[in-house]
Design a protein around this motif. Structure first.
Motif, PDB file in Angstrom:
ATOM      1  N   ILE A   1       0.872  -1.170   0.000  1.00  0.00           N
ATOM      2  CA  ILE A   1       0.000   0.000   0.000  1.00  0.00           C
ATOM      3  C   ILE A   1       0.909   1.221   0.000  1.00  0.00           C
ATOM      4  N   ILE A   2       0.692   2.131  -0.957  1.00  0.00           N
ATOM      5  CA  ILE A   2       1.580   3.283  -1.073  1.00  0.00           C
ATOM      6  C   ILE A   2       0.849   4.586  -0.761  1.00  0.00           C
ATOM      7  N   ASN A   3       1.628   5.593  -0.387  1.00  0.00           N
ATOM      8  CA  ASN A   3       1.107   6.941  -0.182  1.00  0.00           C
ATOM      9  C   ASN A   3       1.222   7.687  -1.502  1.00  0.00           C
ATOM     10  N   SER A   4       0.082   8.020  -2.109  1.00  0.00           N
ATOM     11  CA  SER A   4       0.092   8.641  -3.449  1.00  0.00           C
ATOM     12  C   SER A   4       0.791   9.999  -3.463  1.00  0.00           C
ATOM     13  N   ALA A   5       0.929  10.627  -2.294  1.00  0.00           N
ATOM     14  CA  ALA A   5       1.591  11.930  -2.232  1.00  0.00           C
ATOM     15  C   ALA A   5       3.068  11.847  -2.600  1.00  0.00           C
ATOM     16  N   PHE A   6       3.649  10.629  -2.535  1.00  0.00           N
ATOM     17  CA  PHE A   6       5.080  10.480  -2.780  1.00  0.00           C
ATOM     18  C   PHE A   6       5.404   9.893  -4.159  1.00  0.00           C
ATOM     19  N   VAL A   7       4.397   9.767  -5.026  1.00  0.00           N
ATOM     20  CA  VAL A   7       4.639   9.221  -6.367  1.00  0.00           C
ATOM     21  C   VAL A   7       5.507  10.190  -7.176  1.00  0.00           C
ATOM     22  N   THR A   8       6.618   9.670  -7.741  1.00  0.00           N
ATOM     23  CA  THR A   8       7.500  10.511  -8.556  1.00  0.00           C
ATOM     24  C   THR A   8       7.706   9.970  -9.966  1.00  0.00           C
ATOM     25  N   ALA A   9       7.410   8.678 -10.191  1.00  0.00           N
ATOM     26  CA  ALA A   9       7.590   8.090 -11.525  1.00  0.00           C
ATOM     27  C   ALA A   9       6.833   6.769 -11.588  1.00  0.00           C
ATOM     28  N   PHE A  10       6.562   6.307 -12.828  1.00  0.00           N
ATOM     29  CA  PHE A  10       5.853   5.041 -12.976  1.00  0.00           C
ATOM     30  C   PHE A  10       5.980   4.535 -14.405  1.00  0.00           C
ATOM     31  N   ASN A  11       5.756   3.255 -14.581  1.00  0.00           N
ATOM     32  CA  ASN A  11       5.502   2.660 -15.892  1.00  0.00           C
ATOM     33  C   ASN A  11       4.402   1.628 -15.681  1.00  0.00           C
ATOM     34  N   ASN A  12       4.190   0.754 -16.640  1.00  0.00           N
ATOM     35  CA  ASN A  12       3.083  -0.196 -16.528  1.00  0.00           C
ATOM     36  C   ASN A  12       3.288  -1.264 -15.456  1.00  0.00           C
ATOM     37  N   ASN A  13       4.525  -1.441 -15.036  1.00  0.00           N
ATOM     38  CA  ASN A  13       4.827  -2.548 -14.125  1.00  0.00           C
ATOM     39  C   ASN A  13       5.255  -2.126 -12.726  1.00  0.00           C
ATOM     40  N   GLU A  14       5.648  -0.887 -12.570  1.00  0.00           N
ATOM     41  CA  GLU A  14       6.106  -0.449 -11.249  1.00  0.00           C
ATOM     42  C   GLU A  14       5.882   1.047 -11.064  1.00  0.00           C
ATOM     43  N   ILE A  15       5.933   1.453  -9.825  1.00  0.00           N
ATOM     44  CA  ILE A  15       5.731   2.851  -9.477  1.00  0.00           C
ATOM     45  C   ILE A  15       6.799   3.254  -8.466  1.00  0.00           C
ATOM     46  N   VAL A  16       7.264   4.476  -8.549  1.00  0.00           N
ATOM     47  CA  VAL A  16       8.322   4.951  -7.661  1.00  0.00           C
ATOM     48  C   VAL A  16       7.730   5.925  -6.651  1.00  0.00           C
ATOM     49  N   VAL A  17       7.958   5.631  -5.385  1.00  0.00           N
ATOM     50  CA  VAL A  17       7.520   6.521  -4.309  1.00  0.00           C
ATOM     51  C   VAL A  17       8.728   6.867  -3.448  1.00  0.00           C
ATOM     52  N   ASN A  18       9.090   8.133  -3.461  1.00  0.00           N
ATOM     53  CA  ASN A  18      10.235   8.602  -2.671  1.00  0.00           C
ATOM     54  C   ASN A  18      11.481   7.732  -2.895  1.00  0.00           C
ATOM     55  N   ASN A  19      11.747   7.435  -4.163  1.00  0.00           N
ATOM     56  CA  ASN A  19      12.929   6.654  -4.599  1.00  0.00           C
ATOM     57  C   ASN A  19      12.836   5.159  -4.324  1.00  0.00           C
ATOM     58  N   HIS A  20      11.682   4.681  -3.887  1.00  0.00           N
ATOM     59  CA  HIS A  20      11.476   3.246  -3.699  1.00  0.00           C
ATOM     60  C   HIS A  20      10.642   2.712  -4.871  1.00  0.00           C
ATOM     61  N   LYS A  21      11.133   1.686  -5.542  1.00  0.00           N
ATOM     62  CA  LYS A  21      10.396   1.073  -6.648  1.00  0.00           C
ATOM     63  C   LYS A  21       9.455  -0.001  -6.110  1.00  0.00           C
ATOM     64  N   ILE A  22       8.176   0.143  -6.413  1.00  0.00           N
ATOM     65  CA  ILE A  22       7.152  -0.773  -5.923  1.00  0.00           C
ATOM     66  C   ILE A  22       6.483  -1.445  -7.118  1.00  0.00           C
ATOM     67  N   PRO A  23       6.376  -2.795  -7.129  1.00  0.00           N
ATOM     68  CA  PRO A  23       5.721  -3.471  -8.258  1.00  0.00           C
ATOM     69  C   PRO A  23       4.213  -3.237  -8.269  1.00  0.00           C
ATOM     70  N   VAL A  24       3.637  -3.253  -9.473  1.00  0.00           N
ATOM     71  CA  VAL A  24       2.190  -3.130  -9.634  1.00  0.00           C
ATOM     72  C   VAL A  24       1.626  -4.525  -9.882  1.00  0.00           C
ATOM     73  N   GLY A  25       0.718  -4.980  -9.048  1.00  0.00           N
ATOM     74  CA  GLY A  25       0.140  -6.319  -9.192  1.00  0.00           C
ATOM     75  C   GLY A  25      -0.865  -6.378 -10.329  1.00  0.00           C
ATOM     76  N   ARG A  26      -0.927  -7.512 -10.994  1.00  0.00           N
ATOM     77  CA  ARG A  26      -1.845  -7.665 -12.127  1.00  0.00           C
ATOM     78  C   ARG A  26      -3.294  -7.417 -11.738  1.00  0.00           C
ATOM     79  N   SER A  27      -3.682  -7.866 -10.555  1.00  0.00           N
ATOM     80  CA  SER A  27      -5.079  -7.730 -10.134  1.00  0.00           C
ATOM     81  C   SER A  27      -5.383  -6.337  -9.567  1.00  0.00           C
TER      82      SER A  27
END
Length: 231
Positions: free
Chosen positions: A187-213
């Motif tokens: 679970i991420i805090n949307s206030a810290f989103v800095t980058a993303f692609n279809n498979n992952e999202i970056v929050v405050n320099n941490h890369k978090i995977p995006v689950g298919r579901s």
């Protein structure tokens, strides 16, 4: 004006609290109750901002009474017993006052409420970690990660706390906040989103995977971020 009630089965303790309340212009006593049932009726019929609640009462104690309320007013426990302090704070009580309650200690507790009533109070969660009950402000949390029976909590300072909890329980608690579940484990805090692609999202320099579901939640998050020009 802060509307308050006293819930206490001891007449002397109730009288003392009533006297303390009368000395503070910003407090208005709108009800008194000697047990939980009387208090429940008052809460149904009055707008109550603050409840002074005894713990040891007949039929239903103060802890169980507060747990039973779907809408909980801010609560200050008033008791002669220290034993319930941790359980009281787990219920997010404002304070825990030991009888006999001096006016100085009473005012210190109430002044905190008057101050936060005048200014916006940041949301927080209370977590048990490293043997302590710790208050964490939501705006400083970057993400939560499920790790078996534990939750890892990562702060903007890169501090990490481990707490016994379930991510599904957290998701329900945070559903109306700025937090979004984008993976069965994150679970991420949307206030810290800095980058993303279809498979992952970056929050405050941490890369978090995006689950298919969780693609729908991810797409809604990206739409919101783009609309508010955060990127």
């Amino acid at each position: 004006m802060i509307n308050c009630i006293i819930v206490d089965d001891e007449p002397l303790a109730m009288s003392l609290l009533e006297n303390h309340i009368s000395k503070i212009d910003d407090l208005k006593l709108v009800g008194k109750a000697q047990n939980a049932m009387q208090a429940y009726k008052t809460l149904q019929n009055q707008t109550v901002d603050l409840m002074f609640l005894d713990i040891q009462m007949p039929h239903l104690n103060g802890i169980d009474f507060l747990k039973s309320l779907p809408q909980k007013p801010r609560t200050i426990f008033t008791t002669a017993y220290r034993d319930f302090a941790i359980e009281g704070f787990e219920l997010e009580a404002v304070d825990y006052l030991l009888k006999p309650i001096t006016f100085e200690r009473f005012f210190k507790s109430v002044e905190r409420i008057m101050r936060t009533t005048a200014a916006h109070t940041e949301d927080f969660i209370l977590v048990k970690t490293e043997g302590m009950h710790r208050k964490l402000t939501l705006s400083e949390i970057v993400y939560f990660e499920s790790q078996g029976n534990d939750i890892k909590i990562v702060l903007i300072t890169n501090e990490i706390f481990i707490s016994k909890s379930k991510i599904t329980d957290l998701e329900q608690t945070l559903s109306s906040k700025s937090f979004v579940r984008i993976h069965r484990s994150f679970i991420i805090n949307s206030a810290f989103v800095t980058a993303f692609n279809n498979n992952e999202i970056v929050v405050n320099n941490h890369k978090i995977p995006v689950g298919r579901s969780y693609k729908k939640e991810f797409e809604a998050l990206i739409s919101s971020v783009s609309r508010n020009k955060l990127l």
